[in-house]
Design a protein around this motif. Structure first.
Motif, PDB file in Angstrom:
ATOM      1  N   ASN A 141      44.661  80.560  25.629  1.00  0.00           N
ATOM      2  CA  ASN A 141      45.870  80.824  24.709  1.00  0.00           C
ATOM      3  C   ASN A 141      46.037  82.195  24.470  1.00  0.00           C
ATOM      4  N   SER A 142      47.230  82.663  25.017  1.00  0.00           N
ATOM      5  CA  SER A 142      47.492  84.149  24.591  1.00  0.00           C
ATOM      6  C   SER A 142      47.233  84.814  23.634  1.00  0.00           C
ATOM      7  N   SER A 372      60.244  88.479  36.862  1.00  0.00           N
ATOM      8  CA  SER A 372      59.689  87.791  37.702  1.00  0.00           C
ATOM      9  C   SER A 372      59.929  86.184  37.294  1.00  0.00           C
ATOM     10  N   ALA A 373      60.561  85.416  38.132  1.00  0.00           N
ATOM     11  CA  ALA A 373      60.111  83.969  38.078  1.00  0.00           C
ATOM     12  C   ALA A 373      58.790  83.620  38.433  1.00  0.00           C
ATOM     13  N   THR A 374      58.066  83.126  37.831  1.00  0.00           N
ATOM     14  CA  THR A 374      56.579  83.033  38.083  1.00  0.00           C
ATOM     15  C   THR A 374      55.572  81.934  37.227  1.00  0.00           C
ATOM     16  N   ASN A 375      54.646  81.713  37.294  1.00  0.00           N
ATOM     17  CA  ASN A 375      53.786  80.948  36.318  1.00  0.00           C
ATOM     18  C   ASN A 375      52.294  81.214  36.466  1.00  0.00           C
ATOM     19  N   THR A 376      51.485  80.613  35.761  1.00  0.00           N
ATOM     20  CA  THR A 376      50.097  81.069  35.438  1.00  0.00           C
ATOM     21  C   THR A 376      49.284  81.092  36.634  1.00  0.00           C
ATOM     22  N   SER A 377      49.464  80.356  37.806  1.00  0.00           N
ATOM     23  CA  SER A 377      48.831  80.380  39.088  1.00  0.00           C
ATOM     24  C   SER A 377      49.199  81.742  39.552  1.00  0.00           C
ATOM     25  N   ARG A 378      50.367  82.168  39.611  1.00  0.00           N
ATOM     26  CA  ARG A 378      50.714  83.286  40.459  1.00  0.00           C
ATOM     27  C   ARG A 378      50.216  84.517  39.488  1.00  0.00           C
ATOM     28  N   LEU A 379      50.524  84.373  38.332  1.00  0.00           N
ATOM     29  CA  LEU A 379      49.977  85.677  37.423  1.00  0.00           C
ATOM     30  C   LEU A 379      48.264  85.888  37.850  1.00  0.00           C
ATOM     31  N   LEU A 380      47.583  84.790  37.716  1.00  0.00           N
ATOM     32  CA  LEU A 380      46.185  84.858  38.072  1.00  0.00           C
ATOM     33  C   LEU A 380      45.930  85.288  39.457  1.00  0.00           C
ATOM     34  N   GLN A 422      43.878  93.078  28.781  1.00  0.00           N
ATOM     35  CA  GLN A 422      44.202  91.693  29.671  1.00  0.00           C
ATOM     36  C   GLN A 422      45.575  91.590  29.937  1.00  0.00           C
ATOM     37  N   ASN A 423      45.992  91.067  30.851  1.00  0.00           N
ATOM     38  CA  ASN A 423      47.386  90.630  30.890  1.00  0.00           C
ATOM     39  C   ASN A 423      47.492  89.213  30.328  1.00  0.00           C
ATOM     40  N   LEU A 424      48.665  89.140  29.321  1.00  0.00           N
ATOM     41  CA  LEU A 424      48.712  88.143  28.333  1.00  0.00           C
ATOM     42  C   LEU A 424      49.712  87.117  28.638  1.00  0.00           C
ATOM     43  N   PHE A 425      48.988  85.879  28.980  1.00  0.00           N
ATOM     44  CA  PHE A 425      49.915  84.784  29.105  1.00  0.00           C
ATOM     45  C   PHE A 425      49.171  83.639  28.903  1.00  0.00           C
ATOM     46  N   ASP A 426      49.615  82.303  28.736  1.00  0.00           N
ATOM     47  CA  ASP A 426      48.985  81.255  28.229  1.00  0.00           C
ATOM     48  C   ASP A 426      48.538  80.539  29.817  1.00  0.00           C
ATOM     49  N   SER A 456      54.040  94.847  26.157  1.00  0.00           N
ATOM     50  CA  SER A 456      55.149  93.744  25.379  1.00  0.00           C
ATOM     51  C   SER A 456      55.605  92.965  26.588  1.00  0.00           C
ATOM     52  N   SER A 457      55.642  91.600  26.300  1.00  0.00           N
ATOM     53  CA  SER A 457      56.304  90.676  27.202  1.00  0.00           C
ATOM     54  C   SER A 457      57.112  89.626  26.663  1.00  0.00           C
ATOM     55  N   GLU A 458      58.182  89.032  27.347  1.00  0.00           N
ATOM     56  CA  GLU A 458      58.978  88.002  26.676  1.00  0.00           C
ATOM     57  C   GLU A 458      58.748  86.980  27.966  1.00  0.00           C
ATOM     58  N   ASP A 459      58.328  85.589  27.572  1.00  0.00           N
ATOM     59  CA  ASP A 459      58.312  84.483  28.524  1.00  0.00           C
ATOM     60  C   ASP A 459      59.318  83.590  28.316  1.00  0.00           C
ATOM     61  N   LEU A 460      60.357  83.392  29.077  1.00  0.00           N
ATOM     62  CA  LEU A 460      61.301  82.275  28.744  1.00  0.00           C
ATOM     63  C   LEU A 460      60.826  81.146  29.642  1.00  0.00           C
ATOM     64  N   TYR A 461      60.565  79.827  28.981  1.00  0.00           N
ATOM     65  CA  TYR A 461      60.168  78.640  29.955  1.00  0.00           C
ATOM     66  C   TYR A 461      61.448  78.106  30.373  1.00  0.00           C
ATOM     67  N   GLN A 462      61.395  77.803  31.740  1.00  0.00           N
ATOM     68  CA  GLN A 462      62.551  77.354  32.485  1.00  0.00           C
ATOM     69  C   GLN A 462      62.991  75.682  32.204  1.00  0.00           C
ATOM     70  N   SER A 463      61.685  75.000  31.883  1.00  0.00           N
ATOM     71  CA  SER A 463      62.038  73.736  31.630  1.00  0.00           C
ATOM     72  C   SER A 463      62.466  73.313  30.178  1.00  0.00           C
ATOM     73  N   THR A 464      62.099  73.886  29.077  1.00  0.00           N
ATOM     74  CA  THR A 464      62.146  73.767  27.728  1.00  0.00           C
ATOM     75  C   THR A 464      62.857  74.533  26.988  1.00  0.00           C
ATOM     76  N   ASN A 465      63.238  75.930  27.358  1.00  0.00           N
ATOM     77  CA  ASN A 465      63.854  76.990  26.772  1.00  0.00           C
ATOM     78  C   ASN A 465      62.878  77.420  25.759  1.00  0.00           C
ATOM     79  N   ARG A 466      61.537  77.178  25.848  1.00  0.00           N
ATOM     80  CA  ARG A 466      60.728  77.789  24.929  1.00  0.00           C
ATOM     81  C   ARG A 466      60.429  79.368  25.116  1.00  0.00           C
ATOM     82  N   VAL A 467      60.554  80.205  24.154  1.00  0.00           N
ATOM     83  CA  VAL A 467      60.461  81.581  24.368  1.00  0.00           C
ATOM     84  C   VAL A 467      59.061  82.146  23.619  1.00  0.00           C
ATOM     85  N   ARG A 468      58.265  82.873  24.322  1.00  0.00           N
ATOM     86  CA  ARG A 468      57.129  83.462  23.670  1.00  0.00           C
ATOM     87  C   ARG A 468      57.083  85.092  23.816  1.00  0.00           C
TER      88      ARG A 468
END
Length: 566
Positions: A141-142, A372-380, A422-426, A456-468
């Protein structure tokens, strides 16, 4: 002596020099390549250490009783580096044993990690091949990246393994055309280390392919200056989520020079994102293209700006048929200061990218903005860092690091670029549109070295519209009191805010701050000791992956010794 015969001569400082054929070096990289049986000299350095420490923690919990934890840690570490004219290799392995005691229970834990890399350059400055493997731990968890480590909240840690092969072909010295081809294939696995049922991710088991080709005119071009780039990225995660996630991107621009300082620019760009699984976020492919024309003004190839008027074409109604102004800027104000920036449009709306750097003898700084349009696997799998300090792989404390000669420095075997954050993401592997700022300042002169990082980062989840949204600041400072004694100070601050849906009106946030002071002293060439004090405080409503809850503070005191036996 036969070419395959190895002669080893042990030298002082545990350095070994021996003769070995380049065929063996190549086989160590991929086991399928061959090279001429030309005898070459290789330098090998071995290193090893044993660190032991005692830590006392006091945890003050808002909604529960306080805790006192005492932990003894023993950490052996061994490593080796090898370097020839064409091959460089490094490997380091670390094992951490912890014995914990509190008022009611004793517990033992073991954590092993390693990192290894081999680079083979059969044709200097033209062709290089790399193979790497590493095993490490990071918070799932970020919002826990400051509080989760081997001593505190270890159940939130994820064991992450990444094995990769890479290829780079560079022909940037051509008279009529220049090219740069890079490709990386990686296998990534991540799994929880503990029994914490609040972890937000399932085991990750993915493969990633990332290929990029860049083309451009050569040195002889005067009237027609052109550049083109294409990228293919594929992530496979069978049986879960999206199955296969593919991104294809391409862009090109041509400057028709009317004089040495002004020209007409024609530009075009295209992008496609798609997933295989039925009903997944990109199962209906998102396609976006744009084309336009404008003017280019330039003094030379490192000082130019282009402005174009563009029109879009997309299968997304909100993005189709839009007009926008695009900007492409590359400007080197001096040998020390450089800015690169692009403004345009993508399938989700307006977009931008920027890189700013400053490089002097003692002070280095860099700022990067990416989308970028990405996910955890690509970020890692594709870590983009802004490390300004080069550190020994076996000792990444600021006191042992130096600043390289340039911002484009390539670490040698046994070295690593460190950015002290660290690069911060869930680790949830959902597909997101990520917009991130990353800034860093490094200074080293005389007795003082420091590293300041801002994220500073903003992550917009494409399937749920969740924003972190995540904002973080890291400061590391080292002061050399004498040849044998130095002081370290560190500050970490992070604020995470989450909106779980468009109608979510709750205040979902978490704020964490940490302060640490550490004294280091070398008793001899092989033996050193350290003492540290750490104060940490966390507050907010986000509790994901934390056994201590959302509001608590921790005081930690540590004494330790380190012995180098190699």
């Amino acid at each position: 002596m036969e070419p395959d015969t190895m002669v080893i001569t042990v030298m002082r400082k545990t350095k070994i020099r021996f003769k070995v054929s380049s065929l063996h070096c190549a086989l160590a990289l991929t086991t399928v390549m061959s090279a001429p049986n030309v005898v070459m000299a290789a330098d090998i350095e071995l290193y090893g250490s044993l660190r032991t420490e005692f830590s006392s923690q006091n945890v003050d919990r808002e909604n529960d009783s306080d805790l006192t934890l005492n932990t003894t840690t023993v950490t052996p570490q061994i490593g080796a580096t090898a370097q020839t004219k064409k091959v460089g290799a490094s490997f380091i392995a670390t094992h951490t044993y912890l014995n914990r005691d509190n008022e009611t229970v004793s517990q033992e834990n073991n954590y092993s990690s390693y990192q290894g890399k081999v680079t083979y350059s059969p044709i200097e400055r033209l062709l290089s091949l790399t193979a790497s493997s590493n095993l490490s731990y990071r918070p799932a968890n970020s919002n826990n990246f400051i509080v989760s480590d081997f001593l505190s909240n270890p159940d939130d840690l994820a064991r992450t393994q990444n094995n990769s092969l890479g290829l780079n072909v560079n022909t940037t010295q051509g008279d009529f055309i220049r090219s740069d081809l890079s490709a990386t294939y990686s296998e990534l696995k991540a799994e929880p280390t503990g029994n914490n049922n609040t972890n937000t991710f399932n085991n990750l088991d993915t493969t990633n392919l990332n290929a990029r080709l860049r083309l451009g005119n050569g040195d002889e071009a005067d009237l027609l200056v052109w550049r083109a780039q294409g990228r293919y990225t594929e992530t496979r995660r069978e049986g879960a989520g999206y199955d296969k996630f593919i991104t294809i991107q391409g862009n090109a621009d041509v400057d028709i020079m009317l004089s040495s300082w002004i020209g007409v620019r024609v530009s075009a760009a295209t992008e496609r994102n798609e997933t295989d699984a039925e009903g997944s976020v990109f199962s209906n492919s998102r396609e976006f293209s744009s084309y336009g024309a404008g003017l280019t003004l330039k003094q030379n190839e490192s000082r130019r700006i282009s402005v174009t008027y563009n029109k879009t074409s997309s299968n997304i109604d909100d993005s189709d048929g839009k007009n926008f102004v695009g900007v492409d800027l590359l400007w080197a104000f001096s040998a020390r200061t450089r800015i690169s920036a692009q403004l345009g449009r993508r399938f989700y709306g307006s977009s931008a990218r920027a890189d700013i750097s400053y490089n002097s003898k003692n002070l280095r700084s860099a700022v990067r903005y990416t989308e970028s349009a990405t996910n955890t696997s690509r970020l890692l799998a594709n870590v983009e860092g802004l490390g300004l300090f080069v550190c020994p792989t076996d000792n990444q404390e600021l006191a042992n690091c130096r600043q390289p000669d340039s911002l484009d420095y390539t670490p040698q075997p046994g070295e690593t670029l460190v950015q002290f954050n660290q690069n911060l993401f869930d680790l949830d592997d959902d597909i997101i549109v990520r917009k991130a700022w990353n800034g860093i300042i490094g200074y080293s002169f005389s007795r003082i070295s420091y590293n300041l990082s801002v994220q500073s980062s903003e992550d917009l989840y494409q399937s749920t519209n969740r924003v972190r949204d995540t904002d973080a600041i890291f400061l590391n400072l080292n002061y050399k009191l004498s040849r044998k004694t130095n002081l370290d100070a560190g500050i970490q601050y992070a604020e995470t805010t989450e909106q779980f849906s468009e109608i979510d009106t709750e205040n979902n946030e978490s704020t964490t701050q940490s302060y640490i002071l550490r004294a280091n002293h070398s008793f001899s060439k092989y033996l050193s000791g350290f003492a540290s004090a750490r104060l940490m405080d966390r507050s907010g409503s986000l509790t994901g992956g934390n056994v201590f809850g959302s509001d608590y503070s921790e005081n930690r005191f540590t004494l330790g010794l380190k012995y180098k036996f190699l």
